[in-house]
Scaffold this motif. Structure first.
Motif, mmCIF file in Angstrom:
data_model
loop_
_atom_site.group_PDB
_atom_site.id
_atom_site.type_symbol
_atom_site.label_atom_id
_atom_site.label_comp_id
_atom_site.label_asym_id
_atom_site.label_seq_id
_atom_site.Cartn_x
_atom_site.Cartn_y
_atom_site.Cartn_z
ATOM 1 N N ALA A 279 -10.089 0.583 -3.390
ATOM 2 C CA ALA A 279 -10.718 1.636 -4.185
ATOM 3 C C ALA A 279 -11.677 2.470 -3.337
ATOM 4 C CB ALA A 279 -11.448 1.042 -5.385
ATOM 5 N N GLN A 280 -12.552 1.801 -2.574
ATOM 6 C CA GLN A 280 -13.513 2.529 -1.745
ATOM 7 C C GLN A 280 -12.804 3.352 -0.677
ATOM 8 O OE1 GLN A 280 -14.519 2.344 1.661
ATOM 9 N NE2 GLN A 280 -16.391 3.560 1.472
ATOM 10 N N GLN A 281 -11.769 2.795 -0.089
ATOM 11 C CA GLN A 281 -11.089 3.471 1.015
ATOM 12 C C GLN A 281 -10.185 4.606 0.527
ATOM 13 O OE1 GLN A 281 -9.184 0.129 2.958
ATOM 14 N NE2 GLN A 281 -11.055 -0.468 4.033
ATOM 15 N N TYR A 282 -9.427 4.358 -0.513
ATOM 16 C CA TYR A 282 -8.465 5.343 -1.016
ATOM 17 C C TYR A 282 -9.184 6.499 -1.702
ATOM 18 C CZ TYR A 282 -3.957 6.776 -3.112
ATOM 19 O OH TYR A 282 -2.808 7.441 -3.480
ATOM 20 N N ASN A 283 -10.135 6.193 -2.562
ATOM 21 C CA ASN A 283 -10.875 7.234 -3.261
ATOM 22 C C ASN A 283 -11.889 7.910 -2.351
ATOM 23 O OD1 ASN A 283 -9.507 6.601 -5.630
ATOM 24 N ND2 ASN A 283 -11.046 5.117 -6.258
ATOM 25 N N GLY A 284 -12.489 7.127 -1.447
ATOM 26 C CA GLY A 284 -13.490 7.696 -0.561
ATOM 27 C C GLY A 284 -12.915 8.742 0.377
ATOM 28 N N SER A 285 -11.739 8.487 0.923
ATOM 29 C CA SER A 285 -11.100 9.463 1.805
ATOM 30 C C SER A 285 -10.749 10.735 1.034
ATOM 31 C CB SER A 285 -9.850 8.855 2.449
ATOM 32 O OG SER A 285 -8.968 8.334 1.470
ATOM 33 N N TYR A 286 -10.272 10.573 -0.173
ATOM 34 C CA TYR A 286 -9.933 11.703 -1.037
ATOM 35 C C TYR A 286 -11.174 12.529 -1.355
ATOM 36 C CZ TYR A 286 -8.067 14.001 -5.298
ATOM 37 O OH TYR A 286 -7.677 14.899 -6.261
ATOM 38 N N ASN A 287 -12.268 11.848 -1.647
ATOM 39 C CA ASN A 287 -13.477 12.543 -2.092
ATOM 40 C C ASN A 287 -14.130 13.375 -1.002
ATOM 41 O OD1 ASN A 287 -13.209 11.546 -4.693
ATOM 42 N ND2 ASN A 287 -14.558 9.789 -4.338
ATOM 43 N N VAL A 288 -13.916 13.024 0.275
ATOM 44 C CA VAL A 288 -14.483 13.859 1.343
ATOM 45 C C VAL A 288 -13.553 14.997 1.732
ATOM 46 C CG1 VAL A 288 -15.922 12.022 2.307
ATOM 47 C CG2 VAL A 288 -13.628 12.418 3.256
ATOM 48 N N GLY A 289 -12.386 15.053 1.115
ATOM 49 C CA GLY A 289 -11.458 16.152 1.369
ATOM 50 C C GLY A 289 -10.202 15.799 2.128
ATOM 51 N N ALA B 175 -5.695 10.079 5.902
ATOM 52 C CA ALA B 175 -5.878 8.635 6.042
ATOM 53 C C ALA B 175 -4.789 7.909 5.269
ATOM 54 C CB ALA B 175 -7.247 8.207 5.513
ATOM 55 N N TYR B 176 -4.323 6.815 5.837
ATOM 56 C CA TYR B 176 -3.465 5.876 5.116
ATOM 57 C C TYR B 176 -4.251 4.585 4.937
ATOM 58 C CZ TYR B 176 1.130 8.039 4.510
ATOM 59 O OH TYR B 176 2.177 8.808 4.068
ATOM 60 N N VAL B 177 -4.151 4.019 3.741
ATOM 61 C CA VAL B 177 -4.914 2.841 3.363
ATOM 62 C C VAL B 177 -3.969 1.721 2.958
ATOM 63 C CG1 VAL B 177 -6.629 1.933 1.734
ATOM 64 C CG2 VAL B 177 -6.811 4.303 2.558
ATOM 65 N N LYS B 178 -4.161 0.528 3.520
ATOM 66 C CA LYS B 178 -3.337 -0.598 3.091
ATOM 67 C C LYS B 178 -3.647 -0.906 1.628
ATOM 68 C CE LYS B 178 -2.141 -5.441 3.899
ATOM 69 N NZ LYS B 178 -2.324 -6.651 4.705
ATOM 70 N N ALA B 179 -2.590 -0.969 0.825
ATOM 71 C CA ALA B 179 -2.738 -1.307 -0.587
ATOM 72 C C ALA B 179 -2.335 -2.748 -0.854
ATOM 73 C CB ALA B 179 -1.910 -0.359 -1.450
ATOM 74 N N THR B 180 -1.159 -3.128 -0.318
ATOM 75 C CA THR B 180 -0.572 -4.412 -0.692
ATOM 76 C C THR B 180 0.142 -5.056 0.479
ATOM 77 O OG1 THR B 180 1.359 -3.164 -1.468
ATOM 78 C CG2 THR B 180 -0.237 -3.856 -3.146
ATOM 79 N N ASP C 18 -5.770 5.085 9.930
ATOM 80 C CA ASP C 18 -5.314 4.155 8.896
ATOM 81 C C ASP C 18 -6.264 2.968 8.880
ATOM 82 O OD1 ASP C 18 -3.855 1.793 10.479
ATOM 83 O OD2 ASP C 18 -3.161 3.659 11.383
ATOM 84 N N VAL C 19 -6.448 2.403 7.693
ATOM 85 C CA VAL C 19 -7.434 1.340 7.509
ATOM 86 C C VAL C 19 -6.879 0.242 6.607
ATOM 87 C CG1 VAL C 19 -9.423 2.865 7.848
ATOM 88 C CG2 VAL C 19 -8.509 2.526 5.542
ATOM 89 N N ILE D 297 -6.462 14.238 2.957
ATOM 90 C CA ILE D 297 -5.193 13.938 2.309
ATOM 91 C C ILE D 297 -4.931 12.464 2.585
ATOM 92 C CG2 ILE D 297 -2.727 14.450 2.258
ATOM 93 C CD1 ILE D 297 -3.390 17.276 3.152
ATOM 94 N N ARG D 298 -4.694 11.702 1.544
ATOM 95 C CA ARG D 298 -4.598 10.245 1.733
ATOM 96 C C ARG D 298 -3.266 9.704 1.195
ATOM 97 N NH1 ARG D 298 -6.823 8.860 -3.512
ATOM 98 N NH2 ARG D 298 -5.732 10.267 -4.878
ATOM 99 N N GLY D 299 -2.919 8.524 1.696
ATOM 100 C CA GLY D 299 -1.740 7.821 1.222
ATOM 101 C C GLY D 299 -1.988 6.328 1.296
ATOM 102 N N ALA D 300 -1.079 5.556 0.734
ATOM 103 C CA ALA D 300 -1.190 4.100 0.735
ATOM 104 C C ALA D 300 -0.017 3.499 1.501
ATOM 105 C CB ALA D 300 -1.215 3.565 -0.694
#
Length: 278
Positions: A117-127, A101-106, A80-81, A129-132
């Motif tokens: 954007a970089q963290q949420y989309n970047g984790s998705y783009n490398v394959g 990966a889980y990404v802090k949104a708010t 998580d980041v 499963i991501r969440g916020a």
């Protein structure tokens, strides 16, 4: 997450977030409330201002520290980041074996992670499963207000097999009283308000991130959510230990913050995909 190393439809959200880049204030954002000041203890953990809070910021001083054990076969590794990690090298994390990966949104109702954007989309783009996730500040506004803010600013969900339900990060207050000045019953009501609103917005039961000590102190070890909401337990040790709130099992376990927050899913990859799909 203090290391420096490193929905509507998911596609629509990804394109939108990529287009706006780092989050900036906009005319549609709610007005900012008076900034909360981090405690001296929080400052020692890298929380310099309102909005800097991150998952498990106090864990290494409230739970025993031990090296992580080797993962059994039926687990999946993730991280998580938050803004503390800045732009993450997602290819390197994938190579290291991280698959979610889980990404802090708010946080509260006035903070959005500028690296979301970089963290949420970047984790998705490398394959991955991501969440916020949303860092809760129950003393600043209602659970419903914060759930709506979260759902509208990165915490949405879609059944694409790669988007996990949003997570409510409810833990030690880095800005003041441990339980945010709420009684145990009031805290349970606040959490219920958040969860009900989030489900109404997304159709999903949010994951609850917490730890045994805080949950016991601040909710009276409430068992109100153990049949509906997946548990993400924080314990920096060789095992998850006694679970809070009567949960029969954990779904995620945050077991270390070295060199970045380390998490383990309690199941294999097919079960992680099933959780994403709802």
């Amino acid at each position: 997450m203090k290391s420096a190393l490193f929905t509507g439809a998911a596609v629509t959200l990804g394109l939108f977030l990529a287009s706006i880049g780092p989050a900036q204030a906009s005319p549609t954002d709610p007005p900012s409330t008076a900034a909360q000041q981090p405690t001296a203890q929080a400052r020692q953990h890298g929380i310099a201002k309102d909005g800097d809070a991150y998952m498990g910021w106090l864990q290494n001083t409230t739970t025993s520290s031990a090296p992580a054990v080797m993962a059994p076969a039926a687990t999946v590794e993730g991280i998580d980041v938050s803004s503390h990690q800045g732009n993450v090298n997602w290819a390197a994390q994938w190579t290291a074996g991280k698959r979610f990966a889980y990404v802090k949104a708010t946080e509260g109702t006035s903070y959005r992670n500028p690296y979301f954007a970089q963290q949420y989309n970047g984790s998705y783009n490398v394959g991955m499963i991501r969440g916020a996730y949303h860092f809760a500040t129950p003393n600043t506004s209602s659970g419903a207000t914060q759930a709506n803010y979260f759902a509208s600013n990165g915490g949405g969900w879609s059944r694409d097999g790669k988007t996990l339900p949003g997570a409510l990060d409810i833990e030690y207050n880095p800005y003041g009283a441990t339980c945010y000045g709420l009684s145990q019953s009031a805290m349970v009501s606040w959490v219920r308000d958040f969860l009900n609103t989030y489900k109404a917005r997304t159709t999903r039961d949010a994951v609850i991130y917490t730890n045994l000590d805080w949950w016991t102190r601040c909710t009276g070890n409430s068992t109100a959510f153990n049949a509906t909401n997946p548990l993400w337990v924080a314990r920096y040790a060789s095992a998850p230990g006694t679970l809070p709130g009567g949960w029969p099992f954990h779904t995620f376990w945050q077991y270390s913050s070295t060199p970045i927050d380390q998490n383990r899913f309690n199941g294999d990859q097919t079960r992680l995909v099933a959780l994403a799909n709802g």
